[in-house]
Design a protein around this motif. Sequence first.
Motif, mmCIF file in Angstrom:
data_model
loop_
_atom_site.group_PDB
_atom_site.id
_atom_site.type_symbol
_atom_site.label_atom_id
_atom_site.label_comp_id
_atom_site.label_asym_id
_atom_site.label_seq_id
_atom_site.Cartn_x
_atom_site.Cartn_y
_atom_site.Cartn_z
ATOM 1 N N LEU A 151 -18.173 7.243 2.276
ATOM 2 C CA LEU A 151 -17.223 7.514 3.135
ATOM 3 C C LEU A 151 -18.169 6.247 4.434
ATOM 4 O O LEU A 151 -17.060 5.877 4.956
ATOM 5 N N GLU A 152 -18.800 5.325 4.726
ATOM 6 C CA GLU A 152 -18.745 3.838 4.956
ATOM 7 C C GLU A 152 -17.913 3.408 5.097
ATOM 8 O O GLU A 152 -17.813 2.337 5.821
ATOM 9 N N ASP A 153 -17.068 3.320 4.079
ATOM 10 C CA ASP A 153 -16.286 1.994 3.722
ATOM 11 C C ASP A 153 -14.761 2.449 3.417
ATOM 12 O O ASP A 153 -13.656 2.088 3.230
ATOM 13 N N TYR A 154 -14.941 4.160 3.958
ATOM 14 C CA TYR A 154 -13.432 5.116 3.829
ATOM 15 C C TYR A 154 -11.884 4.456 5.151
ATOM 16 O O TYR A 154 -11.435 4.231 4.585
ATOM 17 N N ASP A 155 -12.736 4.243 5.868
ATOM 18 C CA ASP A 155 -12.153 3.975 7.188
ATOM 19 C C ASP A 155 -11.797 2.527 6.940
ATOM 20 O O ASP A 155 -10.210 2.328 6.770
ATOM 21 N N ALA A 156 -12.064 1.399 6.484
ATOM 22 C CA ALA A 156 -12.015 0.437 5.850
ATOM 23 C C ALA A 156 -11.027 0.232 4.423
ATOM 24 O O ALA A 156 -9.077 -0.333 4.490
ATOM 25 N N PHE A 157 -10.774 1.853 3.736
ATOM 26 C CA PHE A 157 -9.772 1.704 2.452
ATOM 27 C C PHE A 157 -8.396 2.082 3.036
ATOM 28 O O PHE A 157 -7.192 1.715 2.862
ATOM 29 N N VAL A 158 -8.921 3.135 4.218
ATOM 30 C CA VAL A 158 -7.193 3.448 4.783
ATOM 31 C C VAL A 158 -6.725 2.249 5.719
ATOM 32 O O VAL A 158 -4.993 2.466 5.069
ATOM 33 N N GLU A 159 -7.508 1.930 6.244
ATOM 34 C CA GLU A 159 -7.104 0.367 6.862
ATOM 35 C C GLU A 159 -6.007 -0.106 5.724
ATOM 36 O O GLU A 159 -4.579 -0.901 6.247
ATOM 37 N N VAL A 160 -6.265 -0.564 4.679
ATOM 38 C CA VAL A 160 -5.804 -1.373 3.855
ATOM 39 C C VAL A 160 -4.867 -0.874 3.226
ATOM 40 O O VAL A 160 -3.879 -2.090 3.195
ATOM 41 N N PHE A 161 -4.961 0.492 2.771
ATOM 42 C CA PHE A 161 -3.673 0.961 2.528
ATOM 43 C C PHE A 161 -2.836 1.042 3.017
ATOM 44 O O PHE A 161 -1.523 0.831 3.051
ATOM 45 N N ASN A 162 -2.806 1.719 4.719
ATOM 46 C CA ASN A 162 -2.178 1.524 5.616
ATOM 47 C C ASN A 162 -1.235 0.206 5.642
ATOM 48 O O ASN A 162 0.616 -0.250 5.491
ATOM 49 N N ASP A 163 -2.178 -1.125 5.749
ATOM 50 C CA ASP A 163 -1.727 -2.657 5.655
ATOM 51 C C ASP A 163 0.057 -2.401 4.156
ATOM 52 O O ASP A 163 0.893 -2.990 4.741
ATOM 53 N N HIS A 164 -0.931 -2.189 3.191
ATOM 54 C CA HIS A 164 -0.327 -2.272 1.633
ATOM 55 C C HIS A 164 1.296 -1.432 1.805
ATOM 56 O O HIS A 164 2.530 -1.845 1.974
ATOM 57 N N ILE A 165 1.584 -0.809 3.150
ATOM 58 C CA ILE A 165 2.338 0.348 3.010
ATOM 59 C C ILE A 165 3.786 0.011 3.987
ATOM 60 O O ILE A 165 4.787 -0.684 3.681
ATOM 61 N N GLU A 166 3.046 -0.538 5.232
ATOM 62 C CA GLU A 166 3.632 -1.675 5.922
ATOM 63 C C GLU A 166 3.715 -2.610 5.720
ATOM 64 O O GLU A 166 5.247 -3.438 6.554
ATOM 65 N N SER A 167 3.859 -3.378 4.736
ATOM 66 C CA SER A 167 3.987 -4.419 4.526
ATOM 67 C C SER A 167 5.184 -4.940 3.797
ATOM 68 O O SER A 167 6.348 -5.638 4.076
ATOM 69 N N PHE A 168 5.990 -3.719 3.376
ATOM 70 C CA PHE A 168 7.239 -2.989 2.825
ATOM 71 C C PHE A 168 8.067 -2.964 4.495
ATOM 72 O O PHE A 168 9.289 -2.838 3.370
ATOM 73 N N GLU A 169 8.170 -2.842 5.363
ATOM 74 C CA GLU A 169 9.103 -2.566 6.387
ATOM 75 C C GLU A 169 10.409 -4.004 6.488
ATOM 76 O O GLU A 169 9.093 -5.270 6.583
ATOM 77 N N GLY A 170 11.120 -3.390 6.912
ATOM 78 C CA GLY A 170 11.406 -4.656 6.744
ATOM 79 C C GLY A 170 12.524 -5.167 5.177
ATOM 80 O O GLY A 170 12.923 -6.047 5.284
#
Length: 243
Positions: free
Chosen positions: A97-116
């Motif tokens: 869980l100490e690394d979970y926030d970092a995982f969510v941030e990487v996940f969100n960056d991956h999803i947002e990279s497809f915008e446009g």
Amino acid sequence: MTDGLDSDVASADDVAKRRDDVAARVRTHAGEMARELAVLQGGDYGQRTFETDDGDWTLKYEAGDVQYLRYEPSSGSEIYVVSSKQPPEPGPFERALEDYDAFVEVFNDHIESFEGLFDDAATELPAVASAAELAAERDRILERIREVATAMAQQLHRYDGEYGTYRTTVSGTRWELKWDGDAVSYLRVGGSDGTYLLSQYGPAPAPEVRRLVGDVGAFVSSFNEDVADLEADLSRVSFETTT
């Protein structure tokens, strides 16, 4: 030696309950990510690994829900943060869980990279050519072939029985006409793995009709020759009687 038997055993209930509460929240949250990943990647199941500075997170989904979430730290054993088998151990779970926030941030960056991604994609596509005229011409030719084959079937029925198969060779290729009564069961060219010019299942492909139509006349001629030969043979049969 037995003084310890009178001591109270420490309860793990509070720790387990807190662990289960947090694990349920994580599972719900990871389930949301699994659904977004399924929408992006398509299909009913799949997985993807996301890398943080401290380890790798693998999210596997099926039917739009999370199957497991596995954390592999840079050092140490892998941890199943979400699993269908059993809840995680409190210690490894807390470390993950100490690394979970970092995982969510990487996940969100991956999803947002497809915008446009499809902003410049072509939406005007060429018109699809119609095969209606081609199919109509194919059907017209096959109808004519069926008429001729039916006439052959009627003659075969008359002199060779209720049903059977007439076989001949045209240009080195085997042709087979199967009849049942006065009707054509099939006209096949090329043996058991060949092309059914006529059958009960549907019309032959247009390219095959075009390839074979030129030999239909030779097939009919071969049939006519066989009938003529049979007639000639029968004409030579005589019955002599003695008195």
